[in-house]
Design an enzyme around this catalytic site. Structure first.
Site, PDB file in Angstrom:
ATOM      1  N   ARG B  12       0.868  -1.101   0.049  1.00 35.75           N
ATOM      2  CA  ARG B  12      -0.101   0.044   0.098  1.00 35.75           C
ATOM      3  C   ARG B  12       0.998   1.256   0.025  1.00 35.75           C
ATOM      4  O   ARG B  12       0.846   2.136  -0.997  1.00 35.75           O
ATOM      5  CB  ARG B  12      -0.943  -0.072   1.126  1.00 35.75           C
ATOM      6  CG  ARG B  12      -2.197   0.840   1.036  1.00 35.75           C
ATOM      7  CD  ARG B  12      -1.700   2.220   1.591  1.00 35.75           C
ATOM      8  NE  ARG B  12      -1.439   2.463   2.995  1.00 35.75           N
ATOM      9  CZ  ARG B  12      -0.565   3.516   3.457  1.00 35.75           C
ATOM     10  NH1 ARG B  12      -0.567   4.637   2.515  1.00 35.75           N
ATOM     11  NH2 ARG B  12      -0.270   3.336   4.446  1.00 35.75           N
ATOM     12  N   ASP B  13       1.840   1.596   1.208  1.00 32.61           N
ATOM     13  CA  ASP B  13       2.567   2.420   1.156  1.00 32.61           C
ATOM     14  C   ASP B  13       3.532   2.437  -0.102  1.00 32.61           C
ATOM     15  O   ASP B  13       3.985   3.352  -0.585  1.00 32.61           O
ATOM     16  CB  ASP B  13       3.304   2.734   2.362  1.00 32.61           C
ATOM     17  CG  ASP B  13       3.490   4.196   2.947  1.00 32.61           C
ATOM     18  OD1 ASP B  13       3.907   4.862   1.870  1.00 32.61           O
ATOM     19  OD2 ASP B  13       3.271   4.559   4.114  1.00 32.61           O
ATOM     20  N   HIS B  16       2.949   3.963  -3.576  1.00 36.21           N
ATOM     21  CA  HIS B  16       3.538   5.455  -3.721  1.00 36.21           C
ATOM     22  C   HIS B  16       4.745   5.465  -4.428  1.00 36.21           C
ATOM     23  O   HIS B  16       4.990   6.357  -5.363  1.00 36.21           O
ATOM     24  CB  HIS B  16       3.704   6.266  -2.439  1.00 36.21           C
ATOM     25  CG  HIS B  16       2.478   6.708  -1.827  1.00 36.21           C
ATOM     26  ND1 HIS B  16       1.723   7.524  -2.317  1.00 36.21           N
ATOM     27  CD2 HIS B  16       2.015   6.498  -0.442  1.00 36.21           C
ATOM     28  CE1 HIS B  16       0.681   7.850  -1.543  1.00 36.21           C
ATOM     29  NE2 HIS B  16       0.780   7.132  -0.425  1.00 36.21           N
ATOM     30  N   HIS B 194       3.255   4.748  12.748  1.00 35.96           N
ATOM     31  CA  HIS B 194       3.667   4.313  11.320  1.00 35.96           C
ATOM     32  C   HIS B 194       4.871   5.278  10.877  1.00 35.96           C
ATOM     33  O   HIS B 194       4.534   6.681  11.122  1.00 35.96           O
ATOM     34  CB  HIS B 194       2.418   4.602  10.519  1.00 35.96           C
ATOM     35  CG  HIS B 194       2.622   4.538   9.141  1.00 35.96           C
ATOM     36  ND1 HIS B 194       2.360   3.472   8.355  1.00 35.96           N
ATOM     37  CD2 HIS B 194       3.235   5.506   8.078  1.00 35.96           C
ATOM     38  CE1 HIS B 194       2.592   3.854   7.223  1.00 35.96           C
ATOM     39  NE2 HIS B 194       3.374   5.035   6.943  1.00 35.96           N
TER      40      HIS B 194
END
Lengths: 355, 337
Positions: B12-13, B16, B194
């Site tokens: 997910r991250d 990016h 996070h």
């Protein structure tokens, strides 16, 4: 095949809770206005009046005042089609004139949903203060007014944990952090009680205040983020129970029909001006509550706890002392276990989401 | 031994870092590896979460449906998680679909001062019986007091834990201690952190968070994530093991998973580039890096000037359109000088 109707189910509950019909006799042939009338309290009081009218010929008329009547009518036809139930579609903040035949007022407007209080704090304050003010000002002009039951909240007690006692008396007052968005509901409820005292003193309005604690039963939406609602909902949809926060915190729960009988009994007392806690004093820890609920289902339900270590030693107890209500011959006729079982059964039979 | 819940947003991250171009095949490969390592939660989706694929923040190669269905097929030990920002993700179109596909964990996020917008999404996910967390992004931008107020809202809405994100990689350890301590002493539910690695502090800040009372941490394979990347998961697991925390993650297998991730899904392993250091100092969301780089090149403007100007404007994720405004302002200023 289930032959039991919702109406029969509810009327059975009312019959059990109504321990002494004669104590409610002052309400017969009288007319009651309930603001916030389509909420949990309004629905249950309506059901109790329907029961009293049908079984004991009370001939009591109810006016339910709320903002969205049409949705209510379609969702609750047994209440809305009753010949003794009438509706006033209006925002409580803006009422200026009420039917002149009203004898009793139950001021129950404003949702107790804590999610709304923090998301819409200004609206919450507005509804409580402007709503209460409008109700009191308008009631002042009612020619045959006998009593106003102002529904306050246990939130007004603030943080009573520091008082280091078991149950909360009406005379207890804990601290409340006024400089916080999370105090919007509690502080507004405190101020509304002050408004009541002003109208009682300066205008000699007959006003009695009740401070509700936690309720459970039919008509309570299980999407509310309170522990007991979440546990029952998760169990009903086949999941496991997750305790959030300290599992040792202590709560108590009053059944809906008991609440309705108490409200009407307190509404009809001869001497106004008093304050009563309304709730159950059958205390239980959140962990024990979750176990009690698992036993009411025929499957294994896992219970897990999630909490911050910092707050695990701080036990928060929210249980009313109800000796004052007991002096009016009021009792909780449903035990906690019966209340939970009845709530689960009603949702399984009559709530489309879970049946 | 204290249990630490690890959530892995590599897919997910990390999206990016590749302009949201992760393929279904790559998702399948990494999910299989993370599943073998028994990573508790594997987060999958567009970098900005469910329903975010758009011209503004980047069109994803695969739809949410494909990404989530692929992940679902390959996760049995690990729970499937999603990142949800109300506004990008709607309940009817996106959240319902994700629940139908079978996501286990829903992390509903907002900018750190806007928890109000998460109420309906958190409530809906809880009603459906899902494990739900509240996430406060760009948490370096507000005081500990405000952060607590917003976190308490999410707790009331039904969140089962609150994770604060260092979206800009801007935290120093003392700020981590201050904010995590404030949260753990005020909330009743678990708290998480996070990290981003712009200032080389992702692992150190994560450990600082634990020492301040957090029990949830995010980490990604090789640190694969926006900007300078996240806390490197395999390093995090090693350090946690050494410190005596329990993660239930198989150490050898997470090392294997990170090797696989490096080979199969990364064009480049995240390193702390000069612009990442600047964005961390300026406190600008790491997800802006691709667009800042492109616009800096197109208009021949120094990236570092753009980051500091964006920092002054206190821009947040979703305000990518302000980057071009900032570039124009810098050009105009240069012209006058």
């Amino acid at each position: 095949m289930n032959s039991l109707s919702n109406s029969t189910f509810i009327q059975q509950d009312c019959e059990r809770s109504c321990t002494d019909v004669e104590l409610l006799r002052p309400l017969s042939n009288k007319n009651i206005l309930i603001t916030g009338g389509t909420g949990f309290i309004g629905k249950w009081i309506s059901e109790m009046i329907i029961y009293l009218n049908k079984q004991f010929g009370f001939n009591t008329k109810i006016y339910l005042l709320a903002r969205d009547i049409e949705t209510f009518k379609s969702e609750y036809p047994t209440i809305s089609k009753n010949v003794n139930i009438f509706f006033i579609e209006q925002d409580v903040k803006y009422i200026s004139e009420l039917p002149s035949d009203i004898n009793y007022v139950v001021n129950a407007a404003c949702s107790p949903d804590s999610r709304e209080h923090v998301s819409q704090p200004l609206k919450t304050i507005d509804t409580i203060l402007k709503g209460t003010s409008a109700v009191l000002e308008t009631s002042y002009r009612l020619p045959d007014l006998e009593n106003i039951l102002h529904v306050s909240s246990n939130y007004i007690y603030g943080n009573v944990t520091k008082l280091n006692q078991k149950n909360i008396f009406e005379s207890d007052l804990g601290v409340m952090e006024c400089n916080s968005i999370h105090s919007a509901y509690g502080e507004a409820k405190r101020m509304a009680e002050t408004l009541c005292s002003i109208y009682r003193n300066q205008h000699r309005l007959p006003i009695t205040i009740v401070r509700p604690f936690a309720f459970i039963g039919p008509y309570q939406k299980l999407d509310k983020p309170w522990a007991v609602n979440s546990f029952i909902r998760e169990a009903l949809i086949g999941g496991n129970i997750r305790i959030l926060g300290n599992e040792n915190n202590v709560r108590s729960y009053m059944y809906g029909s008991d609440m309705a009988y108490w409200m009407l009994r307190i509404l009809s007392v001869e001497y106004t001006g008093e304050i009563y806690n309304v709730g159950s004093d059958e205390a239980i820890s959140i962990l024990e509550l979750s176990k009690l609920i698992t036993k009411l289902f025929n499957r294994n339900i896992e219970v897990t706890s999630r909490y911050t270590k910092d707050n695990h030693n701080k036990i928060h107890s929210l249980v009313p002392d109800i000796s004052k209500a007991k002096s009016l011959d009021l009792t909780n006729t449903f035990s906690l276990n019966e209340s939970l079982a009845r709530t689960i059964k009603w949702n399984q039979l009559f709530n489309n989401v879970y049946s | 031994m204290i249990d630490i819940l690890i959530s892995d947003p590599t897919l997910r991250d990390g999206n990016h870092a590749v302009s949201h171009q992760l393929s279904a095949k790559q998702v399948a490969i990494y999910c299989e590896a993370a599943n073998k390592a028994k990573v508790p939660i594997v987060e999958v989706g567009h970098g900005n979460g469910l329903g975010a694929s758009s011209l503004q923040v980047g069109i994803a190669l695969e739809s949410d449906k494909v990404l989530l269905e692929t992940a679902r097929k390959n996760l049995s030990n690990s729970k499937l998680g999603i990142h949800v920002i109300p506004g990008f993700a709607t309940i009817k179109r996106d959240l319902q679909l994700a629940i139908d596909i079978g996501v286990d964990v829903i992390r509903v996020a907002s900018h750190c001062s806007e928890a109000d917008i998460t109420q309906r999404h958190i409530s809906y996910a809880r009603e459906k019986g899902k494990e739900v967390y509240g996430v406060l992004m760009m948490s370096h931008m507000v005081s500990a007091t405000l952060l607590v107020e917003e976190a308490k809202k999410m707790e009331l809405y039904g969140a089962e834990g609150i994770i604060i994100m260092d979206s800009a990689g801007a935290y120093l350890p003392n700020s981590v201690t201050e904010k995590i301590s404030a949260l753990t002493s005020s909330l009743n539910i678990p708290v998480g952190f996070h990290a981003h690695n712009n200032l080389g502090l992702a692992i150190a800040n994560s450990i600082t968070a634990l020492e301040a009372g957090a029990t949830i941490l995010d980490g990604t394979a090789r640190g694969f994530g926006a900007g300078a990347g996240n806390a490197q998961l395999e390093v995090l697991v090693a350090v946690l093991n050494k410190l005596g925390y329990n993660t239930n993650i198989d150490f050898y297998k997470i090392l294997d998973a990170s090797e696989i991730a490096e080979l199969e899904i990364m064009q480049n392993i995240p390193v702390i580039k000069s612009e990442s250091i600047v964005s961390g100092l300026a406190g600008v969301f790491s997800g802006f890096s691709k667009q800042v780089k492109r616009l800096a090149k197109e208009f021949n403007v120094d990236q570092r000037d753009i980051y500091f100007a964006l920092g002054e404007k206190k821009v947040v994720a979703g305000q990518e359109d302000i980057i071009i405004e900032v570039v124009m302002e810098i050009l105009k200023k240069d012209k006058h000088e």
